[in-house]
Scaffold this motif. Structure first.
Motif, PDB file in Angstrom:
ATOM      1  N   UNK A   1      40.645 -25.608  14.826  1.00  0.00           N
ATOM      2  CA  UNK A   1      39.813 -25.890  16.129  1.00  0.00           C
ATOM      3  C   UNK A   1      38.798 -24.688  16.167  1.00  0.00           C
ATOM      4  N   UNK A   2      37.729 -25.246  16.895  1.00  0.00           N
ATOM      5  CA  UNK A   2      36.842 -23.995  17.099  1.00  0.00           C
ATOM      6  C   UNK A   2      37.322 -22.565  17.766  1.00  0.00           C
TER       7      UNK A   2
ATOM      8  N   UNK B   1      34.039 -25.056   7.628  1.00  0.00           N
ATOM      9  CA  UNK B   1      34.217 -23.777   8.385  1.00  0.00           C
ATOM     10  C   UNK B   1      34.422 -24.309   9.843  1.00  0.00           C
ATOM     11  N   UNK B   2      35.210 -23.645  10.736  1.00  0.00           N
ATOM     12  CA  UNK B   2      35.995 -24.246  11.936  1.00  0.00           C
ATOM     13  C   UNK B   2      34.781 -24.191  13.203  1.00  0.00           C
TER      14      UNK B   2
ATOM     15  N   UNK C   1      34.213 -34.103  11.641  1.00  0.00           N
ATOM     16  CA  UNK C   1      35.416 -33.223  11.907  1.00  0.00           C
ATOM     17  C   UNK C   1      35.196 -32.163  10.716  1.00  0.00           C
ATOM     18  N   UNK C   2      35.180 -30.718  10.998  1.00  0.00           N
ATOM     19  CA  UNK C   2      34.952 -29.977   9.954  1.00  0.00           C
ATOM     20  C   UNK C   2      36.025 -29.609   9.089  1.00  0.00           C
ATOM     21  N   UNK C   3      37.017 -30.317   9.090  1.00  0.00           N
ATOM     22  CA  UNK C   3      38.177 -30.213   8.129  1.00  0.00           C
ATOM     23  C   UNK C   3      38.736 -31.354   7.357  1.00  0.00           C
ATOM     24  N   UNK C   4      39.955 -31.625   6.709  1.00  0.00           N
ATOM     25  CA  UNK C   4      40.268 -33.091   6.294  1.00  0.00           C
ATOM     26  C   UNK C   4      41.744 -32.598   6.221  1.00  0.00           C
ATOM     27  N   UNK C   5      42.526 -33.382   6.037  1.00  0.00           N
ATOM     28  CA  UNK C   5      43.860 -33.616   5.966  1.00  0.00           C
ATOM     29  C   UNK C   5      44.472 -32.670   4.934  1.00  0.00           C
TER      30      UNK C   5
ATOM     31  N   UNK D   1      26.524 -22.711   3.843  1.00  0.00           N
ATOM     32  CA  UNK D   1      26.976 -21.508   3.524  1.00  0.00           C
ATOM     33  C   UNK D   1      26.956 -20.578   4.741  1.00  0.00           C
ATOM     34  N   UNK D   2      25.997 -20.738   5.767  1.00  0.00           N
ATOM     35  CA  UNK D   2      26.281 -20.139   6.945  1.00  0.00           C
ATOM     36  C   UNK D   2      27.517 -20.418   7.606  1.00  0.00           C
ATOM     37  N   UNK D   3      27.754 -21.707   7.577  1.00  0.00           N
ATOM     38  CA  UNK D   3      29.195 -22.378   8.644  1.00  0.00           C
ATOM     39  C   UNK D   3      30.266 -21.581   7.776  1.00  0.00           C
TER      40      UNK D   3
END
Ligand SMILES: Cc1ncc(COP(=O)(O)O)c(C=O)c1O
Length: 454
Positions: free
Chosen positions: A310-311, A324-325, A339-343, A441-443
């Protein structure tokens, strides 16, 4: 006479969920406590989840029995049909055979109640009376509202602001099933208020909404947190999809060369693909394709790294593909894929070369969605349209190679509440977001200094 859909009897509903952890060549990395950097134990998770789900999260048993109470509710819409979309094959001009599993026949219109019902059941059995959750597209929020209604639990939904505005009728559906709903970021939590102070017009993101729901659940004894994707137990509950599909492909006298699904957090993809990956790990040759939006290219351009879910950094650290969160994806219409991630299970299987991934622009996926609707009738959810597009791309590649393949994809939901997105597409207003490398890259700087996976 051609068969159009392959149906199973209620008595053929799978009685067990399939746990891929038992068969993975390399196990997923341990989940870490953000404070200590040590693996989290069941007690760390107990304030948020019922013990049965925590045990499923770490289980290495190959199968987990589905409780009778859950099966009884599944029977409202399961087994779901498997279709052979011949008109689509013709319209695409392919020599390949296409099949799809249709999860949009559930009352909320997607695969999400497969886990919502299970989660509500275990919470109720262990004495919780209220669940808090986030929702992106509104599919998960409506599925959990539906499940809580049937099992007699209260439900609070934090809905990503952009979807809350774009999809007023998903909101009404959530209310019709008796849940309380607010746009996220909201004034109801500390993390929501902090995000609003920083960015009053924030479109929201799943990462932000998760922070709010976790905070809500952690602060109340009667409340547990419920997540609609990403976690091992959520993916586990979805495996009824692939187990049914295996039996239905057998009815069709076929076996897929290619298995395709769209990936947000990864649950519908895993649901279809894991039972087929079991076969692949055992030696069968299957191309397993995960489709994501190019506006949120977690698998194709993200890093495999430890990150927060989460953020606001309230969740444990998990090793997964991530952007990146604090990456906030552009407000594309496939809200459930922002969503920024994955399982972690899927990330590990991608790392091991058992799954490949591809990313598509939203105008391309809507073109495929419309081709599908005009051939087969069903209006697909924009998320699911990524899988349609992936299947059509696979068919095109096969044609170019002079091959005939059997392609199976998951149509994870219908798009009846997404007509504003279709309107925008028809009006030529959809923007294809080109993410430049610098932005990524920033994220990714957000994960600097976090533990590194082995
Ligand atoms: C219809 C549909 N498909 C797919 C997804 C993506 O989620 P997941 O990757 O967990 O299947 C969503 C999420 O909201 C959805 O509503």
């Amino acid at each position: 006479m051609h068969v159009t859909k392959y149906l199973l009897e209620e008595s053929q509903l799978p009685r067990r969920w399939y746990n891929i952890r038992a068969d993975m060549p390399n196990p997923p990395q341990p989940v870490l406590h953000p404070g200590t950097g040590q693996p989290v134990g069941p007690d760390d998770l107990a304030p948020l989840f019922p013990m049965e789900l925590i045990l499923q999260e770490v289980s290495e048993e190959p199968e987990v029995a589905i409780p009778d109470e859950v099966l009884e509710i599944y029977r409202l819409w399961r087994p779901t049909p498997l279709y052979r979309p011949r008109r689509l094959e013709q319209a695409a001009g392919t020599r390949s055979r296409i099949f799809y599993k249709y999860e949009g026949v559930s009352p909320p219109g997607s695969h999400k109640p497969n886990t919502a019902v299970a989660q509500a059941f275990y919470n109720q059995r262990e004495g919780r009376t209220r669940l808090a959750t986030e929702t992106g597209a509104g599919q998960w929020g409506s599925a959990l509202a539906f499940a809580c209604q049937l099992l007699g639990l209260e439900c609070k939904v934090y809905m990503v602001r952009i979807s809350y505005d774009q999809k007023p009728f998903r909101r009404s559906l959530i209310q019709a099933w008796g849940a309380t709903i607010v746009p996220s970021p909201s004034e109801d939590t500390e993390s929501g208020r902090a995000m609003l102070a920083e960015s009053p017009d924030s479109p929201g993101s799943l990462g932000m909404a998760i922070s709010e729901a976790v905070e809500d659940a952690a602060g109340r004894e009667d409340t547990a947190y419920s997540l609609g994707s990403v976690l091992n137990h959520v993916l586990l509950h979805q495996t009824v999809i692939g187990q049914e599909a295996l039996a239905q492909m057998e009815l069709a006298g076929a076996f897929p060369d290619v298995v395709v699904g769209c990936v947000g957090g990864g649950s519908n993809f895993a649901g279809l693909a894991f039972p087929f990956l079991r076969e692949k790990i055992a030696g069968r040759d299957i191309d397993v394709l995960a489709c994501e939006p190019s506006a949120c290219p977690t698998l194709t351009r993200g890093l495999f790294a430890y990150d927060f879910g989460d953020t606001s950094k309230l969740t444990p650290l998990v090793a997964m593909h991530t952007l990146g969160h604090d990456f906030v994806p552009q407000p594309i219409h496939a809200g459930g894929l922002r969503y920024h991630g994955v399982a972690p299970l899927i990330s590990q299987l991608v790392r091991d070369g058992l799954i490949r991934a591809d990313a598509y622009a939203q105008n391309d996926i809507f073109a495929s969605a419309v081709l599908f609707a005009r051939s087969e009738g069903i209006i697909p959810a924009p998320e699911s349209a990524h899988a349609i597009h992936g299947a059509l791309e696979s068919a095109r590649a096969a044609d170019e190679a002079g091959e005939e393949r059997t392609i199976l994809f998951n149509l994870s939901g219908h798009g009846h509440f997404d007509m504003a997105a279709y309107d925008n597409y028809f009006a030529g207003k959809l923007v294809d977001v080109a993410l430049d490398e610098e932005e990524i890259q920033r994220a990714l700087r957000a994960i600097e200094g976090l533990p590194v996976p082995a």
